[in-house]
Design a protein around this motif. Structure first.
Motif, short mmCIF file in Angstrom:
data_model
loop_
_atom_site.label_atom_id
_atom_site.label_comp_id
_atom_site.label_asym_id
_atom_site.label_seq_id
_atom_site.Cartn_x
_atom_site.Cartn_y
_atom_site.Cartn_z
N SER A 123 0.85 -1.19 0.00
CA SER A 123 0.00 0.00 0.00
C SER A 123 0.89 1.24 0.00
O SER A 123 1.83 1.33 0.78
N GLU A 124 0.56 2.16 -0.89
CA GLU A 124 1.29 3.42 -0.98
C GLU A 124 0.28 4.55 -0.77
O GLU A 124 -0.83 4.48 -1.28
N ASN A 125 0.69 5.57 -0.01
CA ASN A 125 -0.25 6.66 0.23
C ASN A 125 -0.49 7.46 -1.04
O ASN A 125 0.40 7.65 -1.85
N CYS A 126 -1.71 7.92 -1.20
CA CYS A 126 -2.11 8.75 -2.34
C CYS A 126 -1.64 10.18 -2.05
O CYS A 126 -1.95 10.75 -1.00
N ALA A 127 -0.90 10.75 -2.98
CA ALA A 127 -0.35 12.09 -2.78
C ALA A 127 -1.45 13.15 -2.68
O ALA A 127 -1.26 14.18 -2.04
N GLY A 128 -2.60 12.93 -3.28
CA GLY A 128 -3.68 13.91 -3.25
C GLY A 128 -4.61 13.77 -2.06
O GLY A 128 -4.99 14.75 -1.44
N HIS A 129 -4.97 12.55 -1.71
CA HIS A 129 -5.90 12.32 -0.61
C HIS A 129 -5.21 12.08 0.73
O HIS A 129 -5.85 12.21 1.78
N ASN A 130 -3.96 11.70 0.72
CA ASN A 130 -3.25 11.39 1.95
C ASN A 130 -1.77 11.76 1.80
O ASN A 130 -0.90 10.90 1.84
N PRO A 131 -1.48 13.07 1.59
CA PRO A 131 -0.11 13.47 1.28
C PRO A 131 0.91 13.19 2.38
O PRO A 131 2.09 13.02 2.11
N ASN A 132 0.44 13.08 3.62
CA ASN A 132 1.38 12.82 4.72
C ASN A 132 1.54 11.34 5.03
O ASN A 132 2.34 10.96 5.87
N GLY A 133 0.77 10.49 4.37
CA GLY A 133 0.89 9.05 4.57
C GLY A 133 0.41 8.59 5.93
O GLY A 133 0.92 7.61 6.46
N HIS A 134 -0.58 9.28 6.49
CA HIS A 134 -1.07 8.89 7.80
C HIS A 134 -1.89 7.61 7.70
O HIS A 134 -2.74 7.47 6.83
N MET A 135 -1.60 6.69 8.59
CA MET A 135 -2.37 5.46 8.66
C MET A 135 -3.69 5.74 9.36
O MET A 135 -3.75 6.58 10.26
#
Length: 143
Positions: A123-135
């Motif tokens: 799983s990779e964080n979405c740069a637009g919806h979750n730019p900080n990669g918060h779980m």
């Protein structure tokens, strides 16, 4: 603002007047939305995650790329001229995504880094919806 305008010393009042004029024409709520969509698209494009639909929406919203770059440059100069409120700083950290996103709004995208083993998915964080990669925060109590 003329598209080919170049900032010169002493033009502060002129640039601020153009910003106020543009904000009045657009309406502040639409200005905030456009800025959030621009930020979201820039994050997605830099991460290589922008979809065709998002690119088309961006081009419809900002059809003249040279004018957009000029406006962004002048707007960034005004941060040193005019004081930015805490609300504006907070708003600037909330990107929005226009169009269908690979994460479907969840903030996470499944990525396979090994073409030889399609079961090795991460799983990779979405740069637009979750730019900080918060779980996401787990719900419930675990003992």
């Amino acid at each position: 603002m003329p598209t080919g305008y170049r900032f010169r010393r002493g033009d502060d009042a002129t640039v601020l007047a153009w910003i106020i004029q543009g904000a009045t024409r657009m309406d502040l709520s639409e200005l905030y939305r456009s800025a959030a969509f621009l930020y979201g698209f820039q994050l997605l494009r830099l991460a290589g995650m922008a979809t065709g639909e998002q690119t088309r929406a961006h081009q419809l919203r900002f059809p003249n790329a040279a004018r957009l770059r000029r406006a962004e440059g002048l707007a960034s100069l005004t941060v040193g001229i005019a004081e930015m409120s805490d609300a504006a700083r907070e708003r600037g950290l909330r990107p929005q995504v226009e169009g269908t996103c690979a994460c479907a709004g969840t903030g996470w995208v499944e990525v396979c880094y090994d073409p030889g083993d399609p079961t090795s998915v991460a799983s990779e964080n979405c740069a637009g919806h979750n730019p900080n990669g918060h779980m996401p925060t787990p719900v419930g109590v675990f003992a």
